[in-house]
Design an enzyme around this catalytic site. Structure first.
Site, PDB file in Angstrom:
ATOM      1  CE  LYS A 167      -1.752   2.980   2.061  1.00 26.81           C
ATOM      2  NZ  LYS A 167      -1.568   4.422   1.733  1.00 26.81           N
ATOM      3  CD  GLU A 240      13.125   0.885   9.434  1.00 30.29           C
ATOM      4  OE1 GLU A 240      13.486   1.880  10.106  1.00 30.29           O
ATOM      5  OE2 GLU A 240      13.880  -0.074   9.225  1.00 30.29           O
ATOM      6  CB  CYS A 274      13.318   9.047   8.043  1.00 31.82           C
ATOM      7  SG  CYS A 274      14.337   7.913   7.096  1.00 31.82           S
ATOM      8  CD  GLU A 372       9.866  13.038  11.235  1.00 25.17           C
ATOM      9  OE1 GLU A 372       8.675  12.712  11.238  1.00 25.17           O
ATOM     10  OE2 GLU A 372      10.775  12.311  10.788  1.00 25.17           O
TER      11      GLU A 372
HETATM   12  P1  NAD Z   1       2.242   8.664   7.378  1.00 26.35           P
HETATM   13  O1  NAD Z   1       2.366   7.992   8.693  1.00 26.35           O
HETATM   14  O2  NAD Z   1       1.275   9.760   7.244  1.00 26.35           O
HETATM   15  O3  NAD Z   1       1.864   7.599   6.239  1.00 26.35           O
HETATM   16  C1  NAD Z   1       2.666   6.485   5.973  1.00 26.35           C
HETATM   17  C2  NAD Z   1       1.816   5.414   5.324  1.00 26.35           C
HETATM   18  O4  NAD Z   1       0.881   4.909   6.278  1.00 26.35           O
HETATM   19  C3  NAD Z   1       0.979   5.918   4.159  1.00 26.35           C
HETATM   20  O5  NAD Z   1       0.968   4.953   3.146  1.00 26.35           O
HETATM   21  C4  NAD Z   1      -0.401   6.076   4.768  1.00 26.35           C
HETATM   22  O6  NAD Z   1      -1.456   6.002   3.848  1.00 26.35           O
HETATM   23  C5  NAD Z   1      -0.425   4.908   5.725  1.00 26.35           C
HETATM   24  N1  NAD Z   1      -1.362   5.012   6.844  1.00 26.35           N
HETATM   25  C6  NAD Z   1      -1.772   6.126   7.479  1.00 26.35           C
HETATM   26  N2  NAD Z   1      -2.624   5.777   8.475  1.00 26.35           N
HETATM   27  C7  NAD Z   1      -2.721   4.438   8.471  1.00 26.35           C
HETATM   28  C8  NAD Z   1      -3.436   3.490   9.268  1.00 26.35           C
HETATM   29  N3  NAD Z   1      -4.219   3.859  10.282  1.00 26.35           N
HETATM   30  N4  NAD Z   1      -3.289   2.176   8.995  1.00 26.35           N
HETATM   31  C9  NAD Z   1      -2.482   1.773   7.997  1.00 26.35           C
HETATM   32  N5  NAD Z   1      -1.806   2.619   7.189  1.00 26.35           N
HETATM   33  C10 NAD Z   1      -1.911   3.936   7.433  1.00 26.35           C
HETATM   34  O7  NAD Z   1       3.707   9.128   6.985  1.00 26.35           O
HETATM   35  P2  NAD Z   1       4.151   9.972   5.710  1.00 26.35           P
HETATM   36  O8  NAD Z   1       3.756  11.390   5.926  1.00 26.35           O
HETATM   37  O9  NAD Z   1       3.727   9.285   4.476  1.00 26.35           O
HETATM   38  O10 NAD Z   1       5.735   9.832   5.789  1.00 26.35           O
HETATM   39  C11 NAD Z   1       6.548  10.652   6.545  1.00 26.35           C
HETATM   40  C12 NAD Z   1       6.967   9.959   7.830  1.00 26.35           C
HETATM   41  O11 NAD Z   1       7.625   8.742   7.530  1.00 26.35           O
HETATM   42  C13 NAD Z   1       7.983  10.782   8.609  1.00 26.35           C
HETATM   43  O12 NAD Z   1       7.679  10.709   9.976  1.00 26.35           O
HETATM   44  C14 NAD Z   1       9.297  10.101   8.311  1.00 26.35           C
HETATM   45  O13 NAD Z   1      10.299  10.297   9.274  1.00 26.35           O
HETATM   46  C15 NAD Z   1       8.854   8.679   8.238  1.00 26.35           C
HETATM   47  N6  NAD Z   1       9.824   7.883   7.505  1.00 26.35           N
HETATM   48  C16 NAD Z   1      10.601   7.004   8.188  1.00 26.35           C
HETATM   49  C17 NAD Z   1      11.562   6.276   7.516  1.00 26.35           C
HETATM   50  C18 NAD Z   1      12.428   5.303   8.248  1.00 26.35           C
HETATM   51  O14 NAD Z   1      13.086   4.513   7.571  1.00 26.35           O
HETATM   52  N7  NAD Z   1      12.481   5.283   9.561  1.00 26.35           N
HETATM   53  C19 NAD Z   1      11.732   6.440   6.146  1.00 26.35           C
HETATM   54  C20 NAD Z   1      10.927   7.349   5.483  1.00 26.35           C
HETATM   55  C21 NAD Z   1       9.978   8.061   6.169  1.00 26.35           C
END
Ligand code: NAD
Length: 522
Positions: A167, A240, A274, A372
């Site tokens: 997804k 992650e 991240c 963040e």
């Molecule tokens: P987000 O949490 O808004 O969304 C991430 C994913 O989760 C999306 O595909 C979203 O549709 C899905 N999602 C949201 N709510 C959900 C739920 N209740 N159940 C299942 N899926 C759900 O994050 P974002 O804005 O897309 O990404 C940015 C974040 O990701 C930042 O905090 C960044 O630090 C983190 N990130 C971490 C890493 C790492 O390797 N640690 C890498 C990249 C990004």
């Protein structure tokens, strides 16, 4: 008559221009379940194909990605806004290298492993560990690295013999479809890597479906929701999550190099990384000179559309992200911080552009140093002693990565050992993600488990211990036939194994031996 409201489609938009690139219907719960069932049905044959044949598919994928690198990078740039060269280096190259790592190492890392037995009474057994694929791995991915995260996580899952249902972020479906198309062209059967476009509800449906493990990459808030849903059915998860990575610049560091690192580390992908530098602590002796250097370098950055080869910093992904950045900068400004560069939108470039920002004299009472930011902001704070720097760096709910800057590597490594993070780099930032052999993941709120390298591969398999007894005609001495005499014999057995005195060991061993000839042994 009941009406079922169809969720709004998810839309891929060019964040630099606002142009709508494509709309996708959200995948409904039943379709997610059906995709998982198709994956489950296809997975055993993929596993049985064997590692060599699976890796051949990865090799063809690697060749195709290399050939189509520019087209793929352009799609990523259009959908995410990052400069083309960053799409090439931080997305395409990372995926190529991840494939290379697996082609070179997956065979030996997944091989059955003999387990020796130190315990004497277990010597008459042969033991080994088998690594079996989970079955169907669910991947939920974010928008900031829309190609490399699904690729690195997906390839390792496939190499281990799993099927994948992914997804993608609702903002970056096109980039994942590029990956899917390359894998199919490389000969991967369709059911083994399926994309289910949609927003959070589709992600939640994937968590609730019959996947065997979930690899989630995203924010801490979503990660906690996902972990709660997963806990209800003991679904194993890798999380992650976000970061607030500190960069510690010691008094002996090379000012020119460290200031360039801070600028790149804070602004690469417009700070939406991240692992980006989100807090910078500089020794007080260097503080003002360091600020002058980063302000000068920041002033030279070219902000614009990522498709323009001159561009160094692109737009933010969308308005919501820009508003988060803006609110944190305003909070710091109101709290007395000095905004030395940027600190404002750049509407002349487009709605999602924000100027690369350097802010001095921040403190840990400010949101900018606790939450963040995920935007092009470099907050800088002075410290006096190494202990103070360690305390400041560790004073965070996050623990993804950190860096230490010094001319004395030993000193840097000693401080690195004191920092609470999944990765600590001495004299570099961010690049650890590009090392396919290195484990990636965080501590504290930054997550659970690891992706990448050997540890990432281990997350994709169940470890099964196989035990084969070499004396199938012999009963075990500890089986039934208990009694007072047997208890004494077994005390002797414990002495035989663990006493510090040779006499007691020999005596215990002789006593234990009698258990083999006891009456009533069942
Ligand atoms: P987000 O949490 O808004 O969304 C991430 C994913 O989760 C999306 O595909 C979203 O549709 C899905 N999602 C949201 N709510 C959900 C739920 N209740 N159940 C299942 N899926 C759900 O994050 P974002 O804005 O897309 O990404 C940015 C974040 O990701 C930042 O905090 C960044 O630090 C983190 N990130 C971490 C890493 C790492 O390797 N640690 C890498 C990249 C990004």
């Amino acid at each position: 008559m009941s009406t079922v409201t169809q969720p709004a489609p998810v839309v891929s938009v060019d964040p630099a221009t606002g142009e709508v690139l494509r709309e996708f219907e959200c995948t409904a719960e039943a379709e997610v379940r059906a995709a998982v069932e198709r994956a489950r049905a296809a997975q055993p044959a993929w596993h049985e194909l064997g590692i060599s044949k699976r890796l051949q598919v990865l090799r063809r994928f690697q060749t195709l990605l290399h050939e189509q690198k520019s087209d793929v990078a352009r799609v990523i740039t259009r959908e995410s806004g990052k400069p083309y060269v960053e799409a090439l280096l931080t997305e395409v190259v990372v995926a190529l290298d991840a494939a290379q790592f697996l082609i070179a190492s997956a065979h030996s890392l997944l091989r059955d492993q003999r387990i020796g037995h130190a315990n004497l009474v277990m010597k008459a057994k042969r033991g080994w560990v088998v690594r079996e694929p989970y079955g169907v791995i669910g991947i939920i991915s974010p928008w900031n690295y829309p190609f490399n995260i699904p690729a690195t996580e997906g390839l390792v899952a496939l190499a281990a013999g799993n099927a994948v249902v992914i997804k993608p972020s609702e903002f970056t479906t096109l980039s994942v479809l590029e990956l899917q198309s390359l894998l199919r062209s490389a000969g991967l059967p369709e059911a083994l890597f399926q994309v289910v476009p949609g927003a959070g509800a589709t992600g939640a449906a994937l968590v609730d479906s019959k996947i065997d493990k979930l690899i989630f990459t995203g924010s801490v808030a979503s990660g906690k929701r996902v972990a709660q849903a997963a806990a209800a059915r003991l679904l194993p998860v890798v999380l992650e999550l976000g970061g607030k990575d500190p960069m510690v610049v010691l008094d002996d560091s090379d000012l020119e190099v460290a200031s360039s690192a801070a600028v790149w580390g804070a602004f690469v992908n417009a700070g939406q990384t991240c692992l980006s530098v989100e807090r910078c602590y500089v020794h007080q002796n260097l503080y003002e000179r360091f600020l002058a250097a980063v302000v000068e370098k920041t002033g030279k950055l070219r902000v614009g559309n990522g498709l323009d080869p001159q561009t160094e910093v692109g737009p933010l992904i969308h308005q919501r992200q820009l508003q988060i950045v803006e609110a944190q900068v305003e909070d710091a400004r109101a709290g007395g911080a000095r905004v030395l560069a940027g600190g404002a939108r750049l509407p002349q470039l487009g709605a999602n552009f924000y100027g690369p920002t350097v802010i001095a004299d921040v403190h840990h009472g400010m949101r900018l140093m606790r939450e963040e930011t995920f935007g092009p902001v470099l907050p800088v704070m002075a410290f006096g002693s190494e202990d103070e720097a360690v305390h400041l760096a560790n004073d965070s709910e996050f623990g993804l990565a950190a860096s230490v800057w010094t001319s004395d590597r030993k000193r840097g490594e000693a401080m690195a050992a004191r920092l609470q993070a999944g990765t600590v780099m001495v004299n570099d930032v961010v690049s650890c993600y590009g090392i396919s052999e290195a484990p990636h993941g965080g501590v504290k709120s930054s997550g659970l488990g690891r992706t990448h390298g050997r540890f990432g591969l281990e997350e994709m398999v169940r470890v099964k211990y196989m035990d084969s007894d070499l004396l199938p005609r012999m009963r075990k001495v500890w089986w039934y036939g208990y009694g007072p005499e047997f208890s004494r014999q077994m005390e002797g057995f414990v002495d035989f194994l663990f006493s510090r005195h040779w006499g007691a060991r020999i005596g215990g061993g002789l006593r234990a031996l009698k258990a083999y000839f006891r009456r009533g042994w069942l």
